[in-house]
Design an enzyme around this catalytic site. Structure first.
Site, PDB file in Angstrom:
ATOM      1  N   ARG A 519       0.838  -1.190   0.000  1.00 31.46           N
ATOM      2  CA  ARG A 519       0.000   0.000   0.000  1.00 31.46           C
ATOM      3  C   ARG A 519       0.879   1.247   0.000  1.00 31.46           C
ATOM      4  NH1 ARG A 519      -4.577   1.739   4.295  1.00 31.46           N
ATOM      5  NH2 ARG A 519      -3.031   1.005   5.779  1.00 31.46           N
ATOM      6  N   SER A 583       7.305  -4.877   7.452  1.00 29.22           N
ATOM      7  CA  SER A 583       6.849  -5.775   8.527  1.00 29.22           C
ATOM      8  C   SER A 583       7.634  -7.083   8.596  1.00 29.22           C
ATOM      9  CB  SER A 583       5.363  -6.070   8.349  1.00 29.22           C
ATOM     10  OG  SER A 583       4.662  -4.872   8.188  1.00 29.22           O
ATOM     11  N   ASP A 637       5.348  -2.987  11.217  1.00 26.04           N
ATOM     12  CA  ASP A 637       3.895  -2.736  11.222  1.00 26.04           C
ATOM     13  C   ASP A 637       3.344  -2.644  12.642  1.00 26.04           C
ATOM     14  OD1 ASP A 637       4.384  -5.423  11.646  1.00 26.04           O
ATOM     15  OD2 ASP A 637       2.726  -6.153  10.419  1.00 26.04           O
TER      16      ASP A 637
END
Length: 896
Positions: A519, A583, A637
């Site tokens: 994203r 992440s 994350d």
């Protein structure tokens, strides 16, 4: 002349179709919670959820009480080469005075007969499973309970209506004290018939009795049965259709003879449909017609004898005899002579015609109600043409020479889009009771073994305290310089020293990489009286070949996505500060430098491990030569999640992800972080707790299924804790359990489909769907349908999977709770997030109905001194990366 006289008994197809529609409405009312109390057709749930699947075996007793005879059977089901059934039975009389006496006497009689049978079989010392065919309307809330609603078929024993017949029988057996019995199932004779025929033909899903009384049962979809909790699978419904018409809905087709029969019966106004069609009343109906016709001079030259006027003198067996094609007229003469009426040849023909009209009407009426059931089954299955089998029993169907043929013919005419096979139950409903018991016994035995196997997933409070203690020790090892290198829980400093204070302001770019979606976000943060965060984002897929290709290909793909987003937003010329949510386990040396320690979550891109991911990103941007960005921060994350929630709640100091993977971070005192210089203040530590247990410290709670999942994973031996609790692996654990249970014959008839052998075919989202939308969600998935057909999946799997996925969730929800108290001993705000880039991951455990509830409860139990608030991160970790970047810019500006 007789046709004209009995015109009202000749029903046209149009009338029969209308009756079919009326009965369908009555069925619907009986199934509805709102209308059932006043419905005449009671549609009683039987708690029989499965027909025999061919794997049953054992030694069973069946009791069959439903008429003037009481039958006891011993049924041995064995598996030598093929399934065989051996039966031995005894028939006992049920005298009239016992049928009409007290309930205690009736059940004492049943217990006495059972004792006699067991004595003869020399099995008094054994406690065999017993199935009880009790052919009267009963309300059930479980398989081994039957509350008698009302007596039918001439039974009138007092004190039984409203009582549980299983309890009454158990009481009578206990009172004797000379043997013991385990009554596992009470079933209606119709259900017994369906089960008997279901043993021979697994397509059988309707049971039909046309004998002394009449009734039908069929397999109904659970979603239509309001009276029983749950929407999954099917359950046999005992229609109790004998009472159809008790509310007046058949008045237009009832004749004066039907009304006379009813007035003279033991239960006036009740079981009106049964009185029009069943064997108990057919002979009497014919007698009443003959009396009236004789009185009017239409028969026997008007002669009426005392015998002809005697109730019960003309029996249904006489109707059957008179309707035989060759000897029927001779039989008519013989029977009528015995009644003293000296019939002429014309009288015999006329009486035969009366018998035909009465029995034909019965077959037509039964065909119309059966047609309604067949239409219901067809609609339930959503098929154009239904293929099914109806198991049939009953003296009228068996003994009457024309009845079966007429019934079949009318049914096929009324329901032309159904292919119906009628299968005669050779062994009666007693064998069916034994088969219901055998199925119940098989399922209870399977559930016992399943519970035994899955007990390892149910962690005790003591075990969870042990996990908590071990996690604390691992955390300490990760924080200390001396043990950090060998520690499995890495406790990585993130160089994030502060959560947002509300003064952050500006436009920031954020990247969010951590799963199959990537994203890119533009985050506009405005401070002041009305703090606002405005976000624009675009989601990009990361193909598997890129995830597992070269590092250069991966970062070129990321830069291409960023370029597209900058074009999309029209901001390619601006050099915006950027935060990179990455992440994966990274060792950070500063806020904008992160050395990738190892890939997780299915990523395998080469030449990345041991490299600074910010450097790799900057190199990718340079190769593109299109734009420049100011990379301020690389964050995990979990840290992004904590920052997102801390913007809303300043107390937030822990970030928790339970999604595709699992991890936690928290604000640690600098004095405890030996890997970073300085004693003052706090810093966010990324625990990387997915690797907890990689040193074997969790081996005592790892199951064979966890080990199997680990062995076949991309990184065997690593991230063991994550593999026990996270969304990427839960479905795979369940698939391994399914395979094991199928091999052991508990599921899918022991047949493992090729699809089920495919790794990761059972996605974690199925667990969530099973809980939320139940089996329909699972069956809607074309990948899984390839097991052994929809029916088998429901019958074989429902009880197990429903329980199994809850254990899986309890286990994975409990374990994060075990570790959580160790990250702080003061009141904390803990966050839970789906954790994937983009919208919540399809496997995100955030979607589980009970997951968060169990986890919250377990945290409370394991950390009683902590007042914990759970705050869901609505915007994911991308917004958190932008906030860290904003905080980083604020601190950088302050230093300058």
């Amino acid at each position: 002349q007789i046709d004209k006289y009995l015109y009202a008994m000749r029903l046209s197809d149009e009338t029969l179709i209308d009756i079919m529609a009326r009965f369908r409405r009555e069925m619907k009312n009986g199934l509805s919670r709102d209308f059932n109390p006043t419905a005449t057709v009671k549609m009683l749930p039987t708690f029989v959820r499965s027909i025999p699947d061919g794997s049953e075996k054992g030694d069973f007793i069946a009791l069959d009480l439903g008429g003037s005879y009481f039958r006891i059977l011993r049924v041995k089901v064995s598996h030598e080469k093929k399934q065989t059934v051996q039966m031995e039975s005894e028939i006992y009389n049920t005298p009239e005075d016992i049928m009409h006496g007290s309930g205690t006497r009736l059940f004492d009689h049943v217990a006495e007969c059972l004792g006699d049978f067991m004595e003869k079989q020399q099995i008094k010392d054994k406690k065999l499973p017993v199935g009880f065919t009790f052919s009267f309307p009963c309300r059930q809330s479980k398989l081994d309970e039957g509350i008698l609603i009302t007596w039918t078929k001439r039974f009138k024993a007092s004190g039984v209506e409203g009582a549980d017949v299983v309890r009454l029988l158990n009481k009578a057996i206990k009172k004797r004290g000379d043997y013991d019995a385990d009554i596992m199932a009470v079933v209606n004779d119709t259900v017994g018939t369906m089960m008997t025929c279901g043993f021979d033909d697994q397509r059988c899903e309707v049971g039909l009795i046309i004998g002394t009384g009449t009734n039908a049962c069929y397999m109904e979809e659970m979603r239509h049965i309001d009276l029983v909790e749950g929407d999954e699978g099917r359950m046999c419904i005992n229609t109790e259709w004998g009472a159809f018409g008790d509310d007046g809905s058949l008045e237009d087709i009832r004749t004066e003879f039907d009304r006379e029969i009813d007035r003279g019966s033991l239960n006036p106004g009740k079981q009106l449909f049964e009185k029009m069609v069943s064997g108990l009343y057919m002979g009497e109906l014919v007698r009443l017609i003959l009396v009236k016709m004789a009185k009017e001079g239409l028969l026997f030259e008007g002669r009426i004898t005392p015998e002809l006027l005697t109730k019960g003198k003309f029996e249904t067996k006489h109707v059957s005899a008179i309707e035989k094609s060759k000897e029927g007229l001779n039989k008519a003469k013989e029977i009528l002579t015995r009644l003293g009426v000296e019939p002429s040849h014309e009288d015999c023909i006329a009486v035969q015609h009366v018998c035909t009209i009465v029995s034909f009407r019965s077959a037509n009426l039964v065909a119309s109600t059966l047609g309604a059931i067949l239409n219901q089954l067809r609609d339930n299955k959503g098929v154009g043409r239904l293929r099914t089998t109806v198991g049939v029993d009953g003296s009228l169907y068996k003994m009457h020479p024309q009845y079966a043929r007429r019934l079949h013919k009318t049914t096929r005419r009324l329901v032309p889009d159904s292919e119906v096979r009628f299968l005669l139950s050779e062994s009666g409903s007693g064998k069916g009771a034994a088969m219901v018991t055998a199925v119940a016994y098989r399922l209870s035995e399977q559930h016992r073994l399943i519970d035994e196997t899955l007990a390892e997933f149910k962690l005790t409070h003591e075990q969870l305290l042990q996990v908590k203690k071990r996690m604390r020790a691992e955390m300490e090892a990760g924080l200390k310089k001396k043990t950090h290198e060998t520690a499995k829980v890495k406790m990585l400093p993130t160089f994030v020293r502060s959560t947002p204070d509300g003064t952050e302001n500006g436009d920031f770019l954020a990247l969010d990489l951590g799963g199959t979606n990537f994203r890119v976000l533009l985050v506009k943060i405005r401070s002041g009286k009305r703090r606002t965060v405005e976000m624009h984002n675009k989601i990009y897929a990361i193909p598997i070949e890129v995830m597992q290709g070269t590092g250069e290909e991966l970062f070129d793909h990321i830069v291409t996505c960023i370029s597209d987003f900058l074009d999309y937003m029209g901001i390619k010329g601006a050099r915006l500060p950027l935060g990179f949510t990455f992440s994966f386990p990274c060792k950070q040396t500063s806020l904008d430098a992160g050395i990738l320690l190892n890939w997780t979550k299915g990523f395998k891109a080469t030449d990345c491990e041991g490299e600074d991911v910010v450097y790799l990103l900057r190199e990718g941007i340079k190769r593109r030569e299109e734009f420049d960005l100011d990379v301020v921060a690389v964050v995990n994350d979990t840290v992004g999640t904590m920052m997102t929630c801390a913007y809303e709640d300043p107390n937030c100091e822990i970030g928790l992800i339970v999604g595709t993977g699992s991890n936690a971070c928290y604000m640690e005192e600098m004095r405890n972080i030996e890997m970073v210089d300085g004693e003052q203040g706090r810093m966010c530590v990324n625990t990387e707790w997915g690797a907890f247990g990689d040193n074997g410290c969790l081996d005592d709670i790892r199951t064979i299924y966890d080990k199997a999942v680990d062995d076949y994973s991309l990184n065997a031996g690593k991230q063991r804790y994550e593999k026990m609790i996270s969304g990427m692996y839960l479905g795979e654990i369940v698939r391994n359990i399914l395979i094991d249970f199928t091999k052991r014959g508990f599921l899918f008839r022991g047949q493992i489909s090729e699809t089920l052998k495919t790794r990761h075919i059972f996605e974690t989202k199925f667990l969530s769907q099973i809980e939320r939308d139940s089996w329909r969600a699972l069956l809607g998935s074309p990948e899984i349908i390839l097991v052994s057909g929809k029916e088998v999946l429901i019958r074989g799997g429902e009880g197990f999977l429903k329980g199994n996925e809850r254990i899986m969730k309890d286990f994975s929800a409990e374990v994060p709770g075990a570790s959580l108290e160790d990250v702080s001993v003061q009141p904390v705000a803990v966050l839970r997030s789906a954790g994937a880039a983009g919208p919540p991951s399809p496997t995100a455990l955030v979607s589980f109905c009970s997951f968060s509830r169990i986890m919250h409860q377990t945290v409370k139990e394991l950390a009683p001194n902590c007042d914990v608030t759970f705050l869901l991160s609505e915007d994911g970790s991308g917004k958190g990366a932008a906030l860290i970047t904003a905080v980083g810019c604020r601190l950088r500006d302050a230093e300058q």
